[in-house]
Design a protein around this motif. Structure first.
Motif, short mmCIF file in Angstrom:
data_model
loop_
_atom_site.label_atom_id
_atom_site.label_comp_id
_atom_site.label_asym_id
_atom_site.label_seq_id
_atom_site.Cartn_x
_atom_site.Cartn_y
_atom_site.Cartn_z
N ALA A 24 0.83 -1.21 0.00
CA ALA A 24 0.00 0.00 0.00
C ALA A 24 0.87 1.26 0.00
CB ALA A 24 -0.95 -0.01 1.20
N PHE A 25 2.00 1.22 0.71
CA PHE A 25 2.91 2.36 0.73
C PHE A 25 3.45 2.62 -0.67
CE2 PHE A 25 7.07 4.36 1.16
CZ PHE A 25 6.78 5.43 1.99
N ASN A 26 3.86 1.57 -1.37
CA ASN A 26 4.40 1.73 -2.72
C ASN A 26 3.35 2.34 -3.64
OD1 ASN A 26 6.85 0.68 -1.93
ND2 ASN A 26 6.38 -1.39 -2.63
N THR A 27 2.10 1.90 -3.54
CA THR A 27 1.02 2.43 -4.36
C THR A 27 0.78 3.90 -4.03
OG1 THR A 27 -0.01 0.25 -4.49
CG2 THR A 27 -1.42 2.14 -4.96
N ALA A 28 0.72 4.24 -2.75
CA ALA A 28 0.48 5.61 -2.33
C ALA A 28 1.64 6.52 -2.76
CB ALA A 28 0.27 5.68 -0.82
N TYR A 29 2.87 6.02 -2.63
CA TYR A 29 4.03 6.83 -3.00
C TYR A 29 4.06 7.07 -4.51
CZ TYR A 29 8.82 8.56 -2.97
OH TYR A 29 9.93 9.34 -3.11
N THR A 30 3.73 6.07 -5.28
CA THR A 30 3.68 6.22 -6.74
C THR A 30 2.61 7.25 -7.12
OG1 THR A 30 4.46 3.97 -7.07
CG2 THR A 30 3.32 5.01 -8.92
N ALA A 31 1.45 7.19 -6.48
CA ALA A 31 0.39 8.16 -6.75
C ALA A 31 0.85 9.57 -6.38
CB ALA A 31 -0.87 7.78 -5.99
N PHE A 32 1.54 9.70 -5.26
CA PHE A 32 2.07 11.00 -4.84
C PHE A 32 3.05 11.55 -5.87
CE2 PHE A 32 5.70 13.12 -2.77
CZ PHE A 32 5.09 14.29 -2.37
N LEU A 33 4.00 10.72 -6.32
CA LEU A 33 4.98 11.17 -7.31
C LEU A 33 4.31 11.55 -8.62
CD1 LEU A 33 7.94 8.68 -6.74
CD2 LEU A 33 7.76 11.07 -6.02
N THR A 34 3.28 10.81 -9.02
CA THR A 34 2.54 11.13 -10.24
C THR A 34 1.89 12.49 -10.11
OG1 THR A 34 2.15 8.79 -10.66
CG2 THR A 34 0.67 10.35 -11.76
N GLN A 35 1.28 12.76 -8.95
CA GLN A 35 0.62 14.06 -8.74
C GLN A 35 1.64 15.19 -8.73
OE1 GLN A 35 -2.79 14.68 -8.54
NE2 GLN A 35 -2.02 16.76 -8.81
N VAL A 36 2.78 14.99 -8.10
CA VAL A 36 3.83 16.01 -8.07
C VAL A 36 4.31 16.31 -9.49
CG1 VAL A 36 6.21 16.46 -7.36
CG2 VAL A 36 4.57 15.57 -5.72
N ALA A 37 4.50 15.27 -10.31
CA ALA A 37 4.94 15.46 -11.69
C ALA A 37 3.89 16.24 -12.50
CB ALA A 37 5.22 14.11 -12.34
N GLN A 38 2.61 15.91 -12.30
CA GLN A 38 1.54 16.63 -13.00
C GLN A 38 1.52 18.10 -12.58
OE1 GLN A 38 -1.98 14.39 -12.09
NE2 GLN A 38 -1.65 12.93 -13.74
N ASP A 39 1.64 18.35 -11.28
CA ASP A 39 1.66 19.72 -10.78
C ASP A 39 2.83 20.51 -11.36
OD1 ASP A 39 -0.56 19.04 -9.30
OD2 ASP A 39 0.50 18.94 -7.37
N ALA A 40 4.00 19.87 -11.45
CA ALA A 40 5.18 20.53 -12.01
C ALA A 40 4.98 20.86 -13.48
CB ALA A 40 6.42 19.64 -11.81
N ARG A 41 4.37 19.94 -14.25
CA ARG A 41 4.13 20.20 -15.66
C ARG A 41 3.13 21.35 -15.84
NH1 ARG A 41 4.88 14.58 -16.04
NH2 ARG A 41 2.69 14.09 -15.76
N GLN A 42 2.11 21.40 -15.00
CA GLN A 42 1.11 22.46 -15.10
C GLN A 42 1.72 23.81 -14.72
OE1 GLN A 42 -2.14 21.11 -12.70
NE2 GLN A 42 -2.92 19.74 -14.31
N ALA A 43 2.65 23.83 -13.78
CA ALA A 43 3.29 25.07 -13.35
C ALA A 43 4.14 25.66 -14.46
CB ALA A 43 4.12 24.83 -12.09
N VAL A 44 4.74 24.80 -15.31
CA VAL A 44 5.60 25.23 -16.39
C VAL A 44 4.77 25.68 -17.59
CG1 VAL A 44 7.35 24.46 -18.04
CG2 VAL A 44 7.51 23.79 -15.65
N ALA A 45 3.63 25.07 -17.79
CA ALA A 45 2.79 25.36 -18.98
C ALA A 45 2.17 26.74 -18.94
CB ALA A 45 1.68 24.32 -19.09
#
Length: 135
Positions: A114-135
């Motif tokens: 469950a930790f691995n799943t939650a961490y992967t989801a967190f990293l995915t969200q951080v990456a999306q937020d970073a892409r939106q900040a640059v756009a």
């Protein structure tokens, strides 16, 4: 050009729960939460609707941390629901979630899968937020 040897990251704060109703608190967890022998503590299993366990370090916790050999921190006599842990499987490792807990002294933990799943989801969200900040 030779790169300097990298230092491995510090171990994640974890604890291990056994079917003998014990939890062994690993060194990284002891260090991060400043745990000590005789400190009130308890391990609260997840509810039926959740994967989250909790390490209760509030003064009213039911048990206390004991230390053997001067370095093995543990909780004994845990109240675990029947069938929660399978004695034929390895002990269950729980990971401390980063950040401050929502309730002071009541720390959420997740099993490895469950930790691995939650961490992967967190990293995915951080990456999306970073892409939106640059756009």
């Amino acid at each position: 050009m030779t790169l300097p040897p990298s230092t491995p990251p510090p171990p994640l704060p974890t604890l291990t729960v056994t079917d003998e109703r014990r939890a062994f608190l690993h060194a990284a967890l002891v260090t991060q939460l400043h745990l000590s022998s005789g400190q009130p503590a308890d391990l609260v299993p997840p509810s039926k609707r959740s994967d989250y366990w909790h390490l209760d370090l509030r003064p009213q916790a039911k048990r206390v941390i004991s230390v053997s050999n001067g370095r093995t921190y543990r909780l004994t006599g845990l109240e675990l629901p029947a069938g929660l842990l399978n004695p034929d499987e390895p002990a269950l490792t729980l990971y401390l979630l980063p950040g401050d807990p929502a309730r002071p002294g009541y720390y959420p933990l997740l099993p490895a899968a469950a930790f691995n799943t939650a961490y992967t989801a967190f990293l995915t969200q951080v990456a999306q937020d970073a892409r939106q900040a640059v756009a």
